[in-house]
Write an enzyme that holds these catalytic residues in place. Structure first.
Site, PDB file in Angstrom:
ATOM      1  N   HIS A  82       0.870  -1.233  -0.299  1.00 12.40           N
ATOM      2  CA  HIS A  82       0.052  -0.179  -0.130  1.00 12.40           C
ATOM      3  C   HIS A  82       0.869   1.315  -0.005  1.00 12.40           C
ATOM      4  O   HIS A  82       2.167   1.394   0.819  1.00 12.40           O
ATOM      5  CB  HIS A  82      -0.809  -0.385   0.875  1.00 12.40           C
ATOM      6  CG  HIS A  82      -1.501   0.970   1.382  1.00 12.40           C
ATOM      7  ND1 HIS A  82      -2.741   1.771   0.715  1.00 12.40           N
ATOM      8  CD2 HIS A  82      -1.426   1.732   2.174  1.00 12.40           C
ATOM      9  CE1 HIS A  82      -3.454   2.551   0.694  1.00 12.40           C
ATOM     10  NE2 HIS A  82      -2.263   3.161   1.642  1.00 12.40           N
ATOM     11  N   ASP A 161     -14.919   1.783   7.957  1.00  8.10           N
ATOM     12  CA  ASP A 161     -13.810   2.511   7.090  1.00  8.10           C
ATOM     13  C   ASP A 161     -14.952   3.978   5.999  1.00  8.10           C
ATOM     14  O   ASP A 161     -14.991   5.319   5.810  1.00  8.10           O
ATOM     15  CB  ASP A 161     -13.662   2.113   6.577  1.00  8.10           C
ATOM     16  CG  ASP A 161     -11.823   3.294   6.242  1.00  8.10           C
ATOM     17  OD1 ASP A 161     -11.561   4.357   7.097  1.00  8.10           O
ATOM     18  OD2 ASP A 161     -11.551   3.259   5.266  1.00  8.10           O
ATOM     19  N   ARG A 168     -14.617  12.196   7.774  1.00  3.76           N
ATOM     20  CA  ARG A 168     -13.401  12.888   8.780  1.00  3.76           C
ATOM     21  C   ARG A 168     -13.994  14.164   7.233  1.00  3.76           C
ATOM     22  O   ARG A 168     -12.722  14.837   7.992  1.00  3.76           O
ATOM     23  CB  ARG A 168     -12.502  11.740   8.516  1.00  3.76           C
ATOM     24  CG  ARG A 168     -12.281  11.004   9.587  1.00  3.76           C
ATOM     25  CD  ARG A 168     -11.778   9.745   9.466  1.00  3.76           C
ATOM     26  NE  ARG A 168      -9.884  10.187   8.790  1.00  3.76           N
ATOM     27  CZ  ARG A 168      -9.174  10.042   8.008  1.00  3.76           C
ATOM     28  NH1 ARG A 168      -9.725   8.279   8.111  1.00  3.76           N
ATOM     29  NH2 ARG A 168      -8.576  10.431   8.394  1.00  3.76           N
ATOM     30  N   SER A 183      -7.555   3.915   9.318  1.00  5.92           N
ATOM     31  CA  SER A 183      -8.692   3.521   7.802  1.00  5.92           C
ATOM     32  C   SER A 183      -7.662   2.479   7.476  1.00  5.92           C
ATOM     33  O   SER A 183      -8.376   1.869   6.237  1.00  5.92           O
ATOM     34  CB  SER A 183      -8.551   5.122   7.362  1.00  5.92           C
ATOM     35  OG  SER A 183      -9.290   5.234   5.493  1.00  5.92           O
ATOM     36  N   LYS A 187      -8.769  -1.531   5.921  1.00  8.40           N
ATOM     37  CA  LYS A 187      -8.937  -2.517   4.409  1.00  8.40           C
ATOM     38  C   LYS A 187      -8.055  -3.123   3.511  1.00  8.40           C
ATOM     39  O   LYS A 187      -8.147  -4.497   3.095  1.00  8.40           O
ATOM     40  CB  LYS A 187      -8.862  -1.295   3.285  1.00  8.40           C
ATOM     41  CG  LYS A 187     -10.064  -0.378   3.348  1.00  8.40           C
ATOM     42  CD  LYS A 187      -9.952   0.671   2.028  1.00  8.40           C
ATOM     43  CE  LYS A 187      -9.309   2.280   2.645  1.00  8.40           C
ATOM     44  NZ  LYS A 187      -9.291   3.335   3.727  1.00  8.40           N
TER      45      LYS A 187
END
Length: 424
Positions: A82, A161, A168, A183, A187
């Protein structure tokens, strides 16, 4: 029995939230029992007073448990990557097939771009026929047969999320490290991979502007992964200058293919190989050197199969711009800076990105960086090449690019692309 007010008050007053309070409030918010205004107050309390590592890990677990968790029944070690986002960050495109060609399975659930940072799915959708939405069964089959999949997350993954992320965004609580970390990790943990490598970027084109802030985020992410039994590490990488030469959608796909075919910019190759080595190490495949696999074309073969499996035509021409504009060097000298944020915003204004999630993108829009800092230039040499299918976007992009690069008499001090690696 809890009430939202009890939980809000506890965090407002600086107390640590108990596990049962966290489990209840995340579940209740997902089900609509806790209202948006109440979760907004709690998010602000977290923003102001923070959460410790154990709280953040439990908050993440509660968001994972709000939906389904994929069970990846494949006969290879599974590892994911990621990135926290940047400008010209197309690394997922060559990286996933490369790591798959080295023997791992890579389930890469990706997102779309917003603002100045590009989205992996937007880039891949510039390939004719390619589709982002896959069923869980299709993901499983592709992992078994190809070894890599890049697709959109299913709606069943971490629904808490999705709700909290949108909240947010409109309550000025985006920058909270615990909320960012939970967050991202909710995932990723729901994907079910056994290992995860994070590319945490810092600099003008990144979400975290300083190395210190990026390190804080990386520490939080790695801590959450470790707490959940997922082998996790993070690379801290510089995003003060665009990555590679292409910024946009189709142009970044073309550059990724160039890398997979043995060419491409040195910084893209270097970061792809560094992340591949870290992923293979966590997957128990550290004996495999990804460099010769990349050079041999094996990774390009996996790329072609991956694109075909998702309906894409990897041999089809990519979208081309109908209008271009070249920004040239005003004087002789050495390019001393090239601001990633300005380039990213300009590409967005040309149509490569979106201001809102529902906005369309222009697959042919983007910017080519003809030179990078440290390179000598002469007056009139091309610095940036703007691409779009809508010529009315060019003036706003040029305004954004005013002051985006500097030319001096001495080369800048080289900055390392990878500043550090964070491991448990």
């Amino acid at each position: 029995m809890f009430t939202a007010i009890d939980v809000i008050r506890a965090k407002r007053d600086g107390h640590r939230l108990r596990d049962d309070q966290i489990d209840w409030v995340v579940d209740a918010y997902t089900r609509g029992v806790v209202a948006d205004e109440q979760m907004s107050a709690l998010a602000m309390a977290v923003y102001l007073n923070g959460m410790d590592a154990a709280e953040t890990a439990r908050w993440t677990a509660a968001m994972v448990n709000s939906g389904e968790v994929l069970s990846l029944a494949v006969d290879r070690p599974t590892v994911d990557k990621h990135s926290t986002g940047g400008v010209g960050d197309k690394i997922t495109l060559p990286l996933a097939p490369l790591v798959a060609a080295c023997g791992a399975a890579v389930p890469q659930l990706s997102g779309r771009g917003l603002g100045h940072t590009g989205g992996t799915l937007d880039k891949l959708e510039s390939i004719p026929g390619w589709r982002a939405q896959l069923t869980v069964d299709e993901v499983q089959q592709q992992l078994r047969e190809v070894g890599a999949v890049i697709c959109a997350a299913t709606t069943g993954l971490a629904p808490a999320d999705r709700k909290l992320y949108a909240l947010r965004d409109v309550t000025a609580t985006v920058e909270s490290i615990p909320l960012i970390a939970s967050s991202i990790m909710s995932k990723k943990l729901a994907e079910g991979a056994s290992a995860l490598v994070l590319d945490v970027k810092f600099g003008s084109g990144a979400f975290m502007k300083t190395l210190a802030d990026a390190r804080r985020l990386a520490d939080a992410l790695v801590s959450i992964g470790h707490a959940h039994g997922v082998r996790t590490s993070a690379l801290l990488t510089d995003m003060s200058v665009p990555l590679g030469r292409a910024v946009g959608n189709a142009v970044e796909v073309a550059e990724s293919v160039e890398v997979l075919q043995g060419g491409g910019p040195a910084d893209v190759i270097d970061l792809t190989l560094a992340l591949a080595r870290e992923m293979l190490s966590l997957a128990g495949l550290s004996h495999v050197d990804p460099a010769p696999v990349l050079a041999s074309g094996e990774a390009f073969e996996v790329w072609s199969r991956m694109i075909t499996a998702q309906g894409g035509d990897s041999a089809a021409p990519l979208p081309r711009p109908t209008h271009t504009h070249t920004v040239v060097a005003p004087t002789d000298g050495i390019l001393t800076s090239l601001d990633a944020y300005s380039i990213g915003v300009a590409a967005w204004r040309l149509g490569a990105g979106r201001a809102r999630k529902e906005d369309p993108v222009d697959p042919a829009a983007g910017i080519l960086c003809h030179t990078k800092p440290g390179t000598p230039v002469r007056a009139g040499d091309p610095i940036l090449e703007l691409h779009t299918t809508n010529p009315t976007t060019i003036p706003a992009a040029l305004t954004t690019l005013d002051g985006s690069f500097t030319i001096g008499s001495a080369a800048p001090t080289p900055r390392p692309l990878i500043a550090d690696t964070i491991r448990p």
